[in-house]
Design a protein around this motif. Structure first.
Motif, PDB file in Angstrom:
ATOM      1  N   HIS A  27       0.840  -1.188   0.000  1.00 27.98           N
ATOM      2  CA  HIS A  27       0.000   0.000   0.000  1.00 27.98           C
ATOM      3  C   HIS A  27       0.881   1.245   0.000  1.00 27.98           C
TER       4      HIS A  27
ATOM      5  N   VAL B  12       2.051   4.956   1.059  1.00 29.36           N
ATOM      6  CA  VAL B  12       2.087   5.720   2.308  1.00 29.36           C
ATOM      7  C   VAL B  12       2.728   7.075   2.015  1.00 29.36           C
TER       8      VAL B  12
ATOM      9  N   CYS C 287       2.837   1.190   8.888  1.00 32.50           N
ATOM     10  CA  CYS C 287       1.737   1.024   7.936  1.00 32.50           C
ATOM     11  C   CYS C 287       0.494   0.508   8.651  1.00 32.50           C
ATOM     12  N   ARG C 288      -0.631   0.575   7.961  1.00 39.68           N
ATOM     13  CA  ARG C 288      -1.880   0.099   8.547  1.00 39.68           C
ATOM     14  C   ARG C 288      -1.910  -1.409   8.702  1.00 39.68           C
ATOM     15  N   CYS C 289      -1.006  -2.101   8.032  1.00 38.28           N
ATOM     16  CA  CYS C 289      -0.917  -3.545   8.195  1.00 38.28           C
ATOM     17  C   CYS C 289      -0.132  -3.930   9.445  1.00 38.28           C
TER      18      CYS C 289
END
Length: 282
Positions: free
Chosen positions: A207, A209, A220-222
């Motif tokens: 993704h 960023v 990250c959001r993960c």
């Protein structure tokens, strides 16, 4: 005995002189066509008599042999297209000369002549990284003369951007592995926006960023943390690229400390000299 007057030289008419000069040029080697070249001959390649209207093949001023033009053209086509050879030797037995492309341009035709020149160019840059422009209307040969890792490049002929690594059109915001995937106009526009803002991708979930400000170690959001500079996963609040910069700072600070100490010693020595001078005057 009486003296006789010398005879005056006989001067031939101008048209007679021109005829004699033409005959002498025909007799000289290389001055006009000889009787052997203008007459009938048997081609040494196809072993068939050539028509009277056809002349022997001439390789410029290097050599000339009894070959018909069709056989020479077929021979060059096999060497260039099948054997991919740019240096074509004369097909005559024992002849060590090479055929000159400019001398054979009328024999081989424009298409084969261009292909021959391309093969010569490719053989001249053996060992250098090269590719062809992915634009189907251009297909220009491009050479990496710098020897460095080439990525985003610009064709000098059609001025379009392309990727030198995957040999495809420039895939802004996407990797070379993703360049072969089908993308619509929105994906292309988004890729240009990514390239313009220099957004980074999470090395785990891929993704995008954006870092506005602060520490280059982002999360990250993960849930994975990576360095925004080099896009490498990290499990510490620093990265190797940061340590290299810190090492450079340490070297700079070390040099500054040495300079400050040297200035302090110089200042102390100067003050000691002033005090000594005052004692002597007293």
């Amino acid at each position: 005995m009486g003296n006789s007057l010398p005879k005056s030289p006989q001067i031939a008419p101008p048209h007679t002189q021109n005829q004699h000069q033409q005959q002498e040029e025909l007799q000289q080697p290389g001055g006009g066509e000889s009787e052997d070249e203008s007459g009938e001959f048997t081609c040494e390649i196809c072993v068939e008599p050539a028509p009277k209207s056809e002349k022997k093949f001439r390789n410029g001023d290097k050599c000339h042999h009894p070959f018909c033009t069709d056989c020479v053209a077929k021979y060059i086509r096999v060497e260039v297209e099948d054997n991919n050879s740019g240096r074509v030797r004369c097909p005559a037995f024992g002849c060590r000369h090479e055929l000159e492309p400019m001398e054979c341009a009328e024999v081989v035709g424009p298409a084969l002549f261009v292909r021959w020149c391309d093969v010569l160019c490719e053989s001249a840059i053996v060992g250098m990284e090269r590719c062809y422009c992915p634009n189907v209307r251009c297909n220009e040969l491009i050479v990496n003369e710098c020897g460095e890792m080439a990525g985003k490049s610009k064709c000098p002929n059609c001025k379009e951007m392309f990727c030198f690594e995957c040999k495809r059109s420039w895939h802004a915001g996407f990797t070379c592995e993703e360049s072969g995937e089908h993308r619509d106009g929105a994906d292309v526009a988004f890729g240009r926006l990514v390239e313009q803002n220099k957004w980074r991708r999470c090395p785990r979930c891929r993704h995008f960023v954006e870092l506005m400000e602060g520490c280059p170690i982002v999360r990250c959001r993960c849930g994975s943390s990576f360095c925004y500079r080099c896009e490498v996963l990290v499990d510490k609040p620093w990265c190797r690229c940061m340590t290299s910069s810190l090492r450079h700072c340490r070297v700079w600070c070390y040099r500054m400390c040495i300079l400050i100490l040297f200035l302090n010693f110089a200042l102390l020595f100067w003050l000691w000299g002033i005090k000594k001078h005052k004692r002597i005057n007293k």
